[in-house]
Design a protein around this motif. Structure first.
Motif, short mmCIF file in Angstrom:
data_model
loop_
_atom_site.label_atom_id
_atom_site.label_comp_id
_atom_site.label_asym_id
_atom_site.label_seq_id
_atom_site.Cartn_x
_atom_site.Cartn_y
_atom_site.Cartn_z
N UNK A 40 43.39 29.10 19.62
CA UNK A 40 42.45 28.07 20.73
C UNK A 40 41.54 27.05 20.19
N UNK A 41 41.30 27.25 18.96
CA UNK A 41 40.20 26.50 18.08
C UNK A 41 40.33 25.02 18.33
N UNK A 42 41.73 24.34 18.57
CA UNK A 42 41.96 22.97 18.56
C UNK A 42 42.57 22.69 20.11
N UNK A 43 42.09 23.62 21.17
CA UNK A 43 42.46 23.61 22.23
C UNK A 43 42.10 22.23 22.90
N UNK A 44 42.98 21.59 23.84
CA UNK A 44 42.45 20.25 24.40
C UNK A 44 41.93 20.53 25.87
N UNK A 45 41.75 21.58 26.24
CA UNK A 45 41.33 22.24 27.41
C UNK A 45 39.86 22.18 27.49
N UNK A 46 39.05 21.27 28.19
CA UNK A 46 37.48 21.36 27.85
C UNK A 46 36.81 22.57 28.46
N UNK A 47 37.85 23.21 29.56
CA UNK A 47 37.16 24.40 30.09
C UNK A 47 37.16 25.44 28.85
N UNK A 48 38.19 25.57 28.30
CA UNK A 48 38.42 26.76 27.28
C UNK A 48 37.37 26.17 26.07
N UNK A 49 37.08 25.01 25.86
CA UNK A 49 36.21 24.87 24.82
C UNK A 49 34.70 25.02 25.02
N UNK A 50 34.61 24.70 26.41
CA UNK A 50 33.34 25.15 26.85
C UNK A 50 32.88 26.44 26.79
N UNK A 51 33.90 27.36 27.16
CA UNK A 51 33.97 28.69 27.26
C UNK A 51 33.87 29.47 26.01
N UNK A 52 34.49 28.87 24.81
CA UNK A 52 34.34 29.45 23.58
C UNK A 52 33.29 28.77 22.80
N UNK A 53 32.63 28.05 23.24
CA UNK A 53 31.57 27.60 22.50
C UNK A 53 31.66 26.56 21.53
N UNK A 54 33.11 25.77 21.81
CA UNK A 54 33.51 24.72 20.75
C UNK A 54 32.93 23.45 21.11
N UNK A 55 32.86 22.56 20.19
CA UNK A 55 32.22 21.30 20.39
C UNK A 55 33.17 20.49 21.25
N UNK A 56 32.40 19.66 22.15
CA UNK A 56 33.28 18.87 23.02
C UNK A 56 32.97 17.35 22.93
N UNK A 57 34.04 16.60 22.91
CA UNK A 57 33.56 14.96 22.67
C UNK A 57 33.11 14.55 23.89
N UNK A 58 32.03 13.71 23.79
CA UNK A 58 31.43 13.46 24.85
C UNK A 58 31.72 12.08 25.37
N UNK A 59 32.86 11.69 24.71
CA UNK A 59 33.05 10.22 25.34
C UNK A 59 32.85 9.24 24.31
N UNK A 60 31.42 9.27 23.64
CA UNK A 60 30.88 8.29 22.67
C UNK A 60 31.35 8.54 21.38
N UNK A 61 32.17 9.69 21.01
CA UNK A 61 32.44 9.96 19.60
C UNK A 61 31.41 11.09 19.40
N UNK A 62 30.59 11.63 19.84
CA UNK A 62 29.51 12.65 19.60
C UNK A 62 30.33 14.11 20.13
N UNK A 63 29.98 14.92 19.22
CA UNK A 63 30.49 16.45 19.55
C UNK A 63 29.09 17.29 19.98
N UNK A 64 29.17 17.55 21.16
CA UNK A 64 28.24 18.54 21.74
C UNK A 64 28.76 19.73 22.15
#
Lengths: 416, 390
Positions: B310-334
């Motif tokens: 799931x490390x490269x999951x596309x699902x933002x819900x899963x990424x948020x849940x696992x504490x993985x960085x999310x692209x904020x749209x401007x190319x920043x990873x938060x």
């Protein structure tokens, strides 16, 4: 937290400084020139040490209490006793306690159960322990060695283990309810839940019979005193046991006949799992009782043995010289003197017995500790319940030791 | 004569001094009761922590946390101690028992591990205190344990009078009755005048008294402190009936030599879950979300085996849940921060070290032939439903 203790220390320090200043002023004004300085004045030092000790104890108590209050406040625990009127929700085996009855009723049932252990158990332990103590001193090798093994075994294992062991033995030695053991043609019932014994059931005129029985008892006591005085005056054999028992039985028998069978003997029966007639005893009670008596008797045996040995040998020899037999020697010469020595440590064993009865809840007998443990789990406030528990045992122990001290005072040699 | 007079005066002085001290002390204890109490609450809270200046540090904390959220400081205390003090069971197969290796194991114990994994990042950083039923709440009230996970039923009076704070239910249970298979008792109605074995200090006992009382069924209750005595009593037929939570009965039946049957009557709702003491919302929430993460993980289908994928999951819900960085749209990873005081990757730690709810259930309770029943996910028609992780 510690600032209050610090504050106390500062106040005490200031007081000490003031006193030293007072001494210095008095010395320089020549009012009391030969007074030693306070730090070498033994009277001052003694008082100072006491003040410091009281301060220290007060600080410790204050620290603990503040900690306790802080914790109870943090979790919002009220320290009142209103909960005693709430329904308890618990039931106690073989008691008519309704689960909807107030907690105070559940507690009093628990106290009653504790009392039932003590009142029966202590006399049994004293009798059994005395016999064991005498057996240890017996000249019969086998008897004395068996008593030694018994005492050393029970004295050196934890009492909880003895209780659980007795319970396990009872649990597995007696059959389950549906295969109950019915000795003496069904007059007794033994199974691993209850023991049933024959009992008497009052009919018409039972109240009158009870009153007459009490009168018979009083008459027997009067006969006892009369025979004792006669013996003291004339030295004629008193036979007071025989006379008293005879009086009691005679009056009772006349009452029984006159009232045309005021009671009947009933034997216990199990009908559809319900016990009818007789009296029943729940097995955990019997297990606790036997366990505690076996354990305490081993301690009492040692006390009795020691106190018998403390009676001067000349007393026994004097008894022999008077041609007393073994029983008479013990009954009239050795034991009366031995019990004078044995009694204070015996009181200790009575108190231990009382406190050890709290282990009964391990095998399912609901005495006061068991009831309170149960209430802990039913959302009832632990600090207040623990307080009640402590007070209960304190009262039991104080009453027992008051009675013991009273008897002890009467046993002592009157000093002249 | 002079000396005697002096001695008297000295004694009088000392007595007065003592009186002074007494008044000073009592007035200080009255006057400063508020502030003193405040300090000692804070100092008492991290009770197991051997800190030199207990009064200072947590007091500072309460200045910093200005929200209405009450902070007893236990989260910080646990993080500093590096070990989670957990109250558990040691005699109940499947839920909490000491296994053949001498280690605590079971369903409840696994949730202690879940909390330790979330807060400390190490599922083994737990210290389990075995408690009998009647001791659970006094121990929790005293602050000796951080969390109580010992098949404890959530009830109104425990929430209220017991100052307990019940969190996410981990197991939905109900009270049942077990008899020997050859007893001829087919339902509670047949059980009149029987002897019923029950553990002391439990809601089981209250339910039994209430329900059988309402049905007018007379019975004798034998109350034991521990299953160590209750089980032999049942085996020796001292009591014909054993009542407890149905899951526990199933667990014990699996280990008994005698044939048993569980009666069809289920007389209560027994939601079991972790409990913390009242008065520390921050701590309660941290524990609660750690426990709920296991259920959310099962819903997402994340297990300890496949969490790597799931490390490269596309699902933002899963990424948020696992504490993985999310692209904020401007190319920043938060990395999403939910403000619970937990590390951002707490869910990953839980799943990789202990597993999701389904795995914990399978590992501990499936061997006792317990089925999921009401403990299935809500998506499968069960009751396991948790709020969204965002």
């Amino acid at each position: 937290m510690f600032e209050r203790i610090l504050r106390l220390a500062i106040i005490l320090g200031i007081l000490a400084g003031l006193y030293i200043a007072y001494w210095a002023v008095r010395r320089s004004s020549r009012a009391d020139q030969d007074a030693p300085p306070p730090w070498r004045d033994s009277r001052v030092l003694v008082i100072a040490a006491q003040v410091a000790a009281v301060g220290l104890m007060w600080s410790a108590a204050d620290y603990l209490w503040a900690n306790f209050r802080a914790r109870t406040k943090a979790i919002g625990l009220d320290l009142n006793f209103d909960f005693l009127d709430q329904p308890s929700g618990i039931s106690i085996a073989d008691s008519p306690l309704n689960p909807n009855a107030a907690i105070r009723e559940a507690l009093s049932t628990g106290i009653k159960n504790t009392f039932l252990i003590i009142i029966i158990g202590i006399p049994l332990a004293v009798i059994f322990g005395t016999l064991l103590g005498i057996a240890r001193l017996s000249t019969n090798w086998l008897l004395s060695k068996m008593a030694t093994v018994y005492v050393e075994f029970f004295r050196n294992i934890p009492v909880l283990l003895v209780i659980v062991l007795t319970w396990s033995i009872f649990l597995n030695a007696f059959p389950p309810v549906r295969e109950s053991w019915l000795p003496f043609g069904g007059r007794f019932i033994f199974n691993n839940l209850r023991f049933g014994f024959p009992s008497i059931q009052g009919g018409d005129g039972f109240g009158a019979f009870q009153i007459l029985s009490i009168i018979a008892l009083l008459a027997a006591a009067g006969v006892w005193i009369w025979r004792s005085r006669l013996f003291d005056r004339t030295g004629a054999p008193h036979h007071r046991v025989l006379y008293s028992a005879g009086t009691f039985l005679a009056i009772s028998l006349i009452a029984y006949v006159a009232l045309s069978r005021p009671f009947e003997v009933t034997t216990p029966e199990i009908i559809d799992r319900v016990y009818v007639g007789g009296i029943t005893m729940i097995m955990p009670y019997a297990a606790v009782m036997v366990g505690l008596v076996l354990y305490t008797a081993s301690h009492i045996a040692e006390i009795v043995r020691g106190s018998i040995l403390s009676v001067a040998k000349g007393q026994v020899e004097a008894g022999n010289a008077l041609a007393l037999n073994g029983f008479q020697r013990y009954r009239f010469v050795v034991l009366p003197q031995a019990f004078r020595v044995a009694f204070p440590p015996l009181i200790n064993q009575f108190l231990n017995f009382t406190k050890n009865s709290s282990l009964a809840f391990a095998v399912g007998f609901a005495e006061i500790t068991g009831v309170i443990q149960n209430l802990f789990g039913q959302s009832r406030p632990a600090p207040q319940l623990l307080f009640i528990l402590m007070i209960t045992y304190l009262v039991f122990s104080l009453v027992l030791s008051a009675i013991g001290n009273l008897i002890n005072k009467r046993l002592q040699i009157v000093g002249r | 004569m002079i000396r005697r007079g002096n001695a008297l005066k000295r004694t009088a002085g000392v007595v007065m001094a003592l009186g002074l001290v007494a008044t000073a002390c009592s007035s200080s204890s009255d006057g400063d009761a508020g502030s003193d109490t405040g300090d000692s609450v804070a100092s008492d809270e991290p009770a197991d922590e051997p800190t030199d200046e207990p009064a200072d540090e947590p007091a500072d904390d309460s200045d910093v946390v200005e929200s209405t959220q009450s902070s007893g400081g236990r989260l910080a205390a646990v993080q500093e101690a590096g070990v989670l003090e957990c109250g558990g069971n040691d005699t109940l197969p499947g839920f909490g028992i000491i296994d053949a290796d001498g280690e605590f194991s079971g369903f409840d114990i696994d949730f202690c591990k879940v909390i330790a994994a979330a807060i400390l990042g190490d599922s083994e950083a737990i210290n389990v205190t075995p408690l009998v039923a009647a001791q659970r709440f006094p121990t929790l009230q005293s602050g000796e344990i951080d969390v109580l996970i010992r098949n404890t039923t959530w009830t109104a009076s425990r929430d209220g009078a017991e100052q307990a704070n019940f969190l996410q239910t981990t197991f939905f249970d109900g009270q049942g009755f077990m008899v020997r298979a050859d007893s001829g008792i087919a339902s509670i109605a047949d059980a009149s005048n029987t002897t019923i074995c029950v553990l002391t200090g439990t809601t089981t006992l209250l339910n039994m008294n209430a329900v059988l009382g309402d049905m007018g069924i007379p019975f004798t209750a034998l109350e034991f402190e521990s299953n160590d005595e209750l089980q032999p009593a049942f085996v020796a037929e001292q009591c014909e009936v054993w009542t407890s939570d149905a899951s526990q009965l199933a667990a014990f039946a699996a280990n008994l030599d005698v044939e048993t049957a569980i009666l069809p009557d289920i007389i209560s709702k027994e939601p079991l879950g972790p409990v913390v003491a009242d008065g520390d919302t921050e701590w309660a929430q941290a524990v609660n979300w750690a426990v709920m993460a296991t259920i959310q993980a099962e819903e997402f289908g994340i297990t300890s085996d496949n969490i790597g994928s799931f490390a490269d999951s596309e699902d933002s819900g899963i990424r948020r849940f696992l504490g993985l960085p999310i692209d904020d749209g401007d190319g920043n990873e938060v990395i999403a921060e939910v403000g619970l005081g937990l590390p951002t990757d707490f869910a990953s730690n839980i799943i990789s070290q202990v597993g999701n709810y389904g795995e914990i259930f399978e590992r501990n309770l499936a061997p006792l032939s317990l089925s999921r029943g009401p403990n299935a996910l809500w998506t499968d028609g069960g009751l396991m439903y948790v709020p969204p992780f965002r």
